[in-house]
Design an enzyme around this catalytic site. Structure first.
Site, PDB file in Angstrom:
ATOM      1  N   ASP A  11       0.868  -1.173   0.000  1.00 60.46           N
ATOM      2  CA  ASP A  11       0.000   0.000   0.000  1.00 60.46           C
ATOM      3  C   ASP A  11       0.907   1.227   0.000  1.00 60.46           C
ATOM      4  O   ASP A  11       1.717   1.413   0.917  1.00 60.46           O
ATOM      5  CB  ASP A  11      -0.893   0.026   1.240  1.00 60.46           C
ATOM      6  N   ASP A 130     -13.654  -4.736  -2.246  1.00 56.89           N
ATOM      7  CA  ASP A 130     -13.518  -4.573  -0.804  1.00 56.89           C
ATOM      8  C   ASP A 130     -14.874  -4.913  -0.199  1.00 56.89           C
ATOM      9  O   ASP A 130     -15.864  -4.205  -0.433  1.00 56.89           O
ATOM     10  CB  ASP A 130     -13.124  -3.138  -0.449  1.00 56.89           C
TER      11      ASP A 130
END
Length: 284
Positions: A11, A130
């Protein structure tokens, strides 16, 4: 039998690798290019960069990271975050990415996935989902986009989908880095994305992300059985056993992990040897 893949995830925020819990409380985890080189040397099968800043003015940062990484490593790179149009995809592929991961834009404009797959090929279009466990008895689903109300796709709404799992729960799709619920059933959404041309699903359990207590096996298995394209399990890896569970019980084609690799709790080689000893086909 195809080999199962081990994929570290980086990330990236403002040019640095970060790691949090359930998408918040971010901690610095180092330089992305240095991390990428380390994982390439360890034998990772692929690498995923997620630009969690994902705003237009920061795009030059991730492009620079991708270009520097592509010059140093030879494993496939997948890059996601803030992709809004075909030119964004073209720029990332030109910078050295092999695949792109798309979430928010796929929800806002599902036809974009078909356009992207037709222009660049399904093999490089990854749809990221997600998902968060949702129970109708606990509250209402998020407000779905207007097009979901179309009579053509009522099955995509979480409230109208068959409930999944022994606990009477299904999973709702979120966008904007896990901040916005969309009222879409994650399993049916994955199936719909495959129909539009997605070549792979990157499935993250928001409930498990960063908690290191295991992947959501029920969610992973449900999506894996619903689609014929590869599914990457993400969110919750804390032990090597968790990787095995996602690949075996969850029927995933690959496992994405961050914390256990970033903070050197386990190495890629160690993970692969463990899986091999468990009878899982891996590339050593």
């Amino acid at each position: 039998m195809f080999s199962k893949r081990i994929i570290p995830c980086l990330d990236v925020k403002d040019g640095r690798v970060v790691k949090g819990v359930s998408f918040v409380n971010l901690k610095d985890a180092g330089d992305p290019v240095e991390n990428a080189i380390f994982y390439d040397q360890q034998g990772a099968d692929e690498l995923v960069f997620l630009d969690i800043t994902a705003s237009h003015e920061k795009r030059n940062i991730i492009l620079d990271v991708v270009m520097k990484t592509a010059e140093e490593v030879f494993m496939p790179l997948t890059v996601g975050g803030g992709i809004k149009n075909l030119e964004d995809i073209r720029a990332l592929l030109k910078a050295g990415s092999d695949k792109v991961s798309i979430n928010t834009t796929a929800v806002k404009d599902p036809g974009f996935i078909r356009q992207a797959a037709e222009r660049f090929g399904s093999q490089c279009i990854v749809v990221a989902i997600d998902a968060k466990r949702f129970s109708p008895v606990e509250g209402k689903a998020g407000a779905p986009p207007a097009w979901v109300f179309s009579e053509a796709h009522p099955e995509l709404m979480v409230s109208s989908s068959p409930l999944s799992g022994d606990g009477g729960s299904s999973w709702e799709v979120f966008i904007h880095g896990g901040r916005t619920p969309m009222g879409l059933d994650a399993v049916n959404w994955a199936r719909f994305m495959e129909e539009l041309g997605a070549g792979e699903i990157l499935l993250t359990s928001m409930d498990r992300d960063g908690r290191k207590d295991g992947y959501d096996i029920e969610l992973t298995k449900a999506v894996s059985e619903a689609v014929s394209i590869p599914v990457i399990a993400s969110g919750g890896a804390g032990t090597l056993e968790h990787l095995y569970e996602a690949l075996s019980r969850g029927e995933a084609d690959a496992v994405l992990a961050a914390s256990i690799f970033h903070f050197r709790e386990h190495s890629i080689r160690e993970a692969k040897e463990y899986l091999r000893d468990k009878g899982v086909p891996v590339r050593l």
